[in-house]
Write an enzyme that holds these catalytic residues in place. Sequence first.
Site, PDB file in Angstrom:
ATOM      1  N   TYR A  38      23.049   4.402  80.024  1.00 57.77           N
ATOM      2  CA  TYR A  38      22.629   5.125  78.820  1.00 57.77           C
ATOM      3  C   TYR A  38      23.730   6.119  78.434  1.00 57.77           C
ATOM      4  O   TYR A  38      23.499   7.312  78.281  1.00 57.77           O
ATOM      5  CB  TYR A  38      21.303   5.847  79.091  1.00 57.77           C
ATOM      6  CG  TYR A  38      20.473   6.103  77.845  1.00 57.77           C
ATOM      7  CD1 TYR A  38      19.773   5.068  77.232  1.00 57.77           C
ATOM      8  CD2 TYR A  38      20.375   7.374  77.290  1.00 57.77           C
ATOM      9  CE1 TYR A  38      18.997   5.291  76.103  1.00 57.77           C
ATOM     10  CE2 TYR A  38      19.602   7.615  76.169  1.00 57.77           C
ATOM     11  CZ  TYR A  38      18.926   6.575  75.574  1.00 57.77           C
ATOM     12  OH  TYR A  38      18.161   6.801  74.455  1.00 57.77           O
ATOM     13  N   VAL A  40      27.479   5.369  76.303  1.00 65.10           N
ATOM     14  CA  VAL A  40      28.094   5.248  74.981  1.00 65.10           C
ATOM     15  C   VAL A  40      27.305   4.296  74.086  1.00 65.10           C
ATOM     16  O   VAL A  40      26.805   4.682  73.029  1.00 65.10           O
ATOM     17  CB  VAL A  40      29.559   4.769  75.115  1.00 65.10           C
ATOM     18  CG1 VAL A  40      30.188   4.588  73.745  1.00 65.10           C
ATOM     19  CG2 VAL A  40      30.370   5.793  75.920  1.00 65.10           C
ATOM     20  N   GLN A  41      27.158   3.043  74.504  1.00 65.90           N
ATOM     21  CA  GLN A  41      26.436   2.054  73.697  1.00 65.90           C
ATOM     22  C   GLN A  41      24.939   2.023  73.996  1.00 65.90           C
ATOM     23  O   GLN A  41      24.130   1.661  73.137  1.00 65.90           O
ATOM     24  CB  GLN A  41      27.018   0.656  73.940  1.00 65.90           C
ATOM     25  CG  GLN A  41      28.327   0.379  73.225  1.00 65.90           C
ATOM     26  CD  GLN A  41      28.155   0.191  71.724  1.00 65.90           C
ATOM     27  OE1 GLN A  41      27.085  -0.194  71.243  1.00 65.90           O
ATOM     28  NE2 GLN A  41      29.209   0.466  70.971  1.00 65.90           N
ATOM     29  N   GLY A 102      31.701   1.802  86.119  1.00 65.43           N
ATOM     30  CA  GLY A 102      30.324   1.804  86.606  1.00 65.43           C
ATOM     31  C   GLY A 102      29.816   0.404  86.869  1.00 65.43           C
ATOM     32  O   GLY A 102      29.061   0.172  87.825  1.00 65.43           O
ATOM     33  N   HIS A 124      31.086  -6.087  76.094  1.00 66.58           N
ATOM     34  CA  HIS A 124      32.535  -6.018  76.270  1.00 66.58           C
ATOM     35  C   HIS A 124      32.912  -7.151  77.207  1.00 66.58           C
ATOM     36  O   HIS A 124      32.225  -7.401  78.204  1.00 66.58           O
ATOM     37  CB  HIS A 124      32.885  -4.664  76.881  1.00 66.58           C
ATOM     38  CG  HIS A 124      34.339  -4.287  76.831  1.00 66.58           C
ATOM     39  ND1 HIS A 124      35.249  -4.901  76.002  1.00 66.58           N
ATOM     40  CD2 HIS A 124      35.031  -3.338  77.516  1.00 66.58           C
ATOM     41  CE1 HIS A 124      36.431  -4.331  76.168  1.00 66.58           C
ATOM     42  NE2 HIS A 124      36.323  -3.397  77.086  1.00 66.58           N
ATOM     43  N   ASP A 208      39.806  -6.144  71.451  1.00 68.23           N
ATOM     44  CA  ASP A 208      39.207  -4.821  71.552  1.00 68.23           C
ATOM     45  C   ASP A 208      40.170  -3.823  72.178  1.00 68.23           C
ATOM     46  O   ASP A 208      40.369  -2.715  71.647  1.00 68.23           O
ATOM     47  CB  ASP A 208      37.920  -4.901  72.369  1.00 68.23           C
ATOM     48  CG  ASP A 208      37.125  -3.607  72.333  1.00 68.23           C
ATOM     49  OD1 ASP A 208      36.599  -3.285  71.253  1.00 68.23           O
ATOM     50  OD2 ASP A 208      37.040  -2.916  73.363  1.00 68.23           O
ATOM     51  N   GLU A 244      47.442  16.704  54.100  1.00 71.26           N
ATOM     52  CA  GLU A 244      48.265  15.555  53.695  1.00 71.26           C
ATOM     53  C   GLU A 244      48.318  14.473  54.769  1.00 71.26           C
ATOM     54  O   GLU A 244      48.670  13.330  54.474  1.00 71.26           O
ATOM     55  CB  GLU A 244      49.689  16.022  53.360  1.00 71.26           C
ATOM     56  CG  GLU A 244      49.795  16.888  52.119  1.00 71.26           C
ATOM     57  CD  GLU A 244      49.405  16.155  50.841  1.00 71.26           C
ATOM     58  OE1 GLU A 244      49.347  14.908  50.844  1.00 71.26           O
ATOM     59  OE2 GLU A 244      49.158  16.837  49.831  1.00 71.26           O
TER      60      GLU A 244
END
Length: 345
Positions: A38, A40-41, A102, A124, A208, A244
């Site tokens: 639980y 990032v995605q 992980g 991924h 990716d 700029e």
Amino acid sequence: MATINFGGVNETVVTREEFSLDKAREVLKNETIAILGYGVQGPAQALNLKDNGFKVIIGQRKNSDSWNKALKDGWVEGSTLFDLEEAADKGTVLQYLLSDAGQIAFWPTLQKYLTPGKTLYFSHGFAVTFAEQTGIVPPKNVDVILAAPKGSGTSVRRLFLQGRGINSSYAVYNDATGKARDKAVALGIGIGSGYLFETTFEREVYSDLTGERGTLMGAIQGIFEAQYNVLRKKGHTPSEAFNETVEELTQSLMPLVSENGMDWMYSNCSTTAQRGALDWKNKFRDAVSPVFEDLYDSVASGKECKRVINTCSSPDYREKLNKELTELRESEMWQAGMQVRKLRP
């Protein structure tokens, strides 16, 4: 599926018109989707699936920051929120959304829950493509699929709540049940994809990693720094240099590119800007092309994978990462950016 011409090349894509949300629900009606991780995605995909009417549970390490975030998001311990092993046992579709490091660490534990008929889902292609380094080799008796949103979890959730959707790729690595493709597409629709394009685990991770290190994050920050530093060295103020370099790009020009393409953005700028951009674009292209060749080769050879595993698995990785991000945040350019953002009407 629809066949679309992309710059002269025909590709088959899946849209929500031909693969509806109702169809996705039918495909997955008997499945319990366990979101493992639980970070990032995970939050975005879990909440989108839940809001779209799918049965979702969360697996996360107890008492971690992500566990507490899941509680705040409304997941209930013992009902929809479990530790990783219990969720892996309860789930029939295991969405493996832990970090790459992980995933490697938990893989020896996860394997015993990959029983026949289950589905192993990735967002991924990293773990499977670089199996020699990750040690992640899925069993043959489970479906192994991928749906990979082309954006951060924050964007996946935000665009879903806006009623839009982020584009995603999908792939099938192993089809044990004969239904793997439909599951991949159904999950892609379920997480809120705008449309889905087919890929492979290998192509997904190669593109990716190249994109993240290239124009999406690494290259753009490098270009920002180079232009900002030159303007400051030539006597321009931080505000002028930032406006700029970053502000005009993100607030004015990129929305025009997103709306109708680069040529349309050019046609909505001054003739002076048009002429200069067209005159200089090839010089920039030719200058950075060798860098992109080196980058792609580094990805495809596994060098980037090795660096990610070695660095991100280090016990002090988070400490070092926070130091790097602090240096970026506290740089003059992004301190100027903070002030500029405050002045936006």
